[in-house]
Scaffold this motif. Structure first.
Motif, PDB file in Angstrom:
ATOM      1  N   ARG A  50       0.829  -1.203   0.000  1.00  0.00           N
ATOM      2  CA  ARG A  50       0.000   0.000   0.000  1.00  0.00           C
ATOM      3  C   ARG A  50       0.867   1.259   0.000  1.00  0.00           C
ATOM      4  N   GLN A  51       1.952   1.245   0.777  1.00  0.00           N
ATOM      5  CA  GLN A  51       2.853   2.396   0.812  1.00  0.00           C
ATOM      6  C   GLN A  51       3.514   2.599  -0.546  1.00  0.00           C
ATOM      7  N   LEU A  52       3.926   1.501  -1.184  1.00  0.00           N
ATOM      8  CA  LEU A  52       4.559   1.602  -2.497  1.00  0.00           C
ATOM      9  C   LEU A  52       3.582   2.123  -3.539  1.00  0.00           C
ATOM     10  N   SER A  53       2.354   1.607  -3.535  1.00  0.00           N
ATOM     11  CA  SER A  53       1.379   2.072  -4.527  1.00  0.00           C
ATOM     12  C   SER A  53       1.026   3.542  -4.288  1.00  0.00           C
ATOM     13  N   ASP A  54       0.940   3.952  -3.030  1.00  0.00           N
ATOM     14  CA  ASP A  54       0.680   5.370  -2.743  1.00  0.00           C
ATOM     15  C   ASP A  54       1.841   6.243  -3.215  1.00  0.00           C
ATOM     16  N   GLY A  60       3.490   9.655  -9.869  1.00  0.00           N
ATOM     17  CA  GLY A  60       2.808   9.837 -11.151  1.00  0.00           C
ATOM     18  C   GLY A  60       2.100  11.177 -11.242  1.00  0.00           C
ATOM     19  N   GLU A  61       1.553  11.639 -10.128  1.00  0.00           N
ATOM     20  CA  GLU A  61       0.901  12.946 -10.129  1.00  0.00           C
ATOM     21  C   GLU A  61       1.924  14.071 -10.190  1.00  0.00           C
ATOM     22  N   ASP A  62       3.048  13.911  -9.471  1.00  0.00           N
ATOM     23  CA  ASP A  62       4.057  14.965  -9.414  1.00  0.00           C
ATOM     24  C   ASP A  62       4.919  15.000 -10.668  1.00  0.00           C
ATOM     25  N   SER A  63       5.337  13.828 -11.147  1.00  0.00           N
ATOM     26  CA  SER A  63       6.245  13.767 -12.283  1.00  0.00           C
ATOM     27  C   SER A  63       5.954  12.514 -13.111  1.00  0.00           C
ATOM     28  N   PRO A  64       5.030  12.615 -14.042  1.00  0.00           N
ATOM     29  CA  PRO A  64       4.681  11.441 -14.857  1.00  0.00           C
ATOM     30  C   PRO A  64       5.859  10.891 -15.655  1.00  0.00           C
ATOM     31  N   ALA A  65       6.756  11.762 -16.110  1.00  0.00           N
ATOM     32  CA  ALA A  65       7.903  11.296 -16.897  1.00  0.00           C
ATOM     33  C   ALA A  65       8.807  10.405 -16.054  1.00  0.00           C
ATOM     34  N   ALA A  66       9.002  10.741 -14.817  1.00  0.00           N
ATOM     35  CA  ALA A  66       9.834   9.906 -13.946  1.00  0.00           C
ATOM     36  C   ALA A  66       9.185   8.540 -13.746  1.00  0.00           C
ATOM     37  N   LEU A  67       7.886   8.510 -13.588  1.00  0.00           N
ATOM     38  CA  LEU A  67       7.176   7.237 -13.417  1.00  0.00           C
ATOM     39  C   LEU A  67       7.309   6.378 -14.675  1.00  0.00           C
ATOM     40  N   VAL A  68       7.198   6.998 -15.835  1.00  0.00           N
ATOM     41  CA  VAL A  68       7.372   6.263 -17.091  1.00  0.00           C
ATOM     42  C   VAL A  68       8.796   5.731 -17.185  1.00  0.00           C
ATOM     43  N   GLY A  69       9.768   6.521 -16.786  1.00  0.00           N
ATOM     44  CA  GLY A  69      11.166   6.089 -16.808  1.00  0.00           C
ATOM     45  C   GLY A  69      11.393   4.896 -15.899  1.00  0.00           C
ATOM     46  N   ILE A  70      10.812   4.933 -14.722  1.00  0.00           N
ATOM     47  CA  ILE A  70      10.946   3.805 -13.797  1.00  0.00           C
ATOM     48  C   ILE A  70      10.297   2.559 -14.385  1.00  0.00           C
ATOM     49  N   ALA A  71       9.127   2.715 -14.988  1.00  0.00           N
ATOM     50  CA  ALA A  71       8.430   1.576 -15.580  1.00  0.00           C
ATOM     51  C   ALA A  71       9.234   0.977 -16.731  1.00  0.00           C
ATOM     52  N   VAL A  72       9.812   1.820 -17.582  1.00  0.00           N
ATOM     53  CA  VAL A  72      10.616   1.340 -18.708  1.00  0.00           C
ATOM     54  C   VAL A  72      11.868   0.631 -18.189  1.00  0.00           C
ATOM     55  N   GLY A  73      12.500   1.200 -17.174  1.00  0.00           N
ATOM     56  CA  GLY A  73      13.688   0.573 -16.595  1.00  0.00           C
ATOM     57  C   GLY A  73      13.362  -0.786 -15.989  1.00  0.00           C
ATOM     58  N   ALA A  74      12.255  -0.877 -15.258  1.00  0.00           N
ATOM     59  CA  ALA A  74      11.859  -2.146 -14.653  1.00  0.00           C
ATOM     60  C   ALA A  74      11.545  -3.177 -15.733  1.00  0.00           C
ATOM     61  N   ALA A  75      10.842  -2.755 -16.777  1.00  0.00           N
ATOM     62  CA  ALA A  75      10.517  -3.683 -17.871  1.00  0.00           C
ATOM     63  C   ALA A  75      11.787  -4.159 -18.564  1.00  0.00           C
TER      64      ALA A  75
END
Length: 93
Positions: A50-54, A60-75
């Motif tokens: 729950r803490q991680l998803s929050d 994602g709300e503050d910096s969507p580009a960073a979230l996309v970067g993390i997702a691409v890196g994890a993938a």
């Protein structure tokens, strides 16, 4: 000495004892909660998830580009691990 003075002292003493008992019960409850948390791994995992998803939602709300970067890196990491695993299996055949 007045007739009420002994009763007043006893009431004050009983009130103090009750306050100490409430405090001791609160400490015991806190200790038991801590022990339960420490040994209840599914509960710990639910809380951490729950803490991680929050945190990810806030990122994602503050910096969507960073979230996309993390997702691409994890993938990418998962893809490389799968690739090496598949290669190892193919070589052992």
């Amino acid at each position: 000495m007045t007739p009420n003075s002994g009763t007043q002292t006893e009431k004050h003493g009983i009130g103090d004892l009750r306050a100490e008992a409430r405090h001791a019960r609160a400490e015991l409850a806190s200790t038991l909660d801590a022990i339960e948390y420490k040994f209840n791994l599914p509960k710990q995992l639910r809380i951490k998830r729950r803490q991680l998803s929050d945190a990810l939602r806030q990122l994602g709300e503050d910096s969507p580009a960073a979230l996309v970067g993390i997702a691409v890196g994890a993938a990418t990491v998962v893809g490389v691990i799968v690739w090496f695993g598949a290669s190892a299996v193919a070589k052992n055949r």
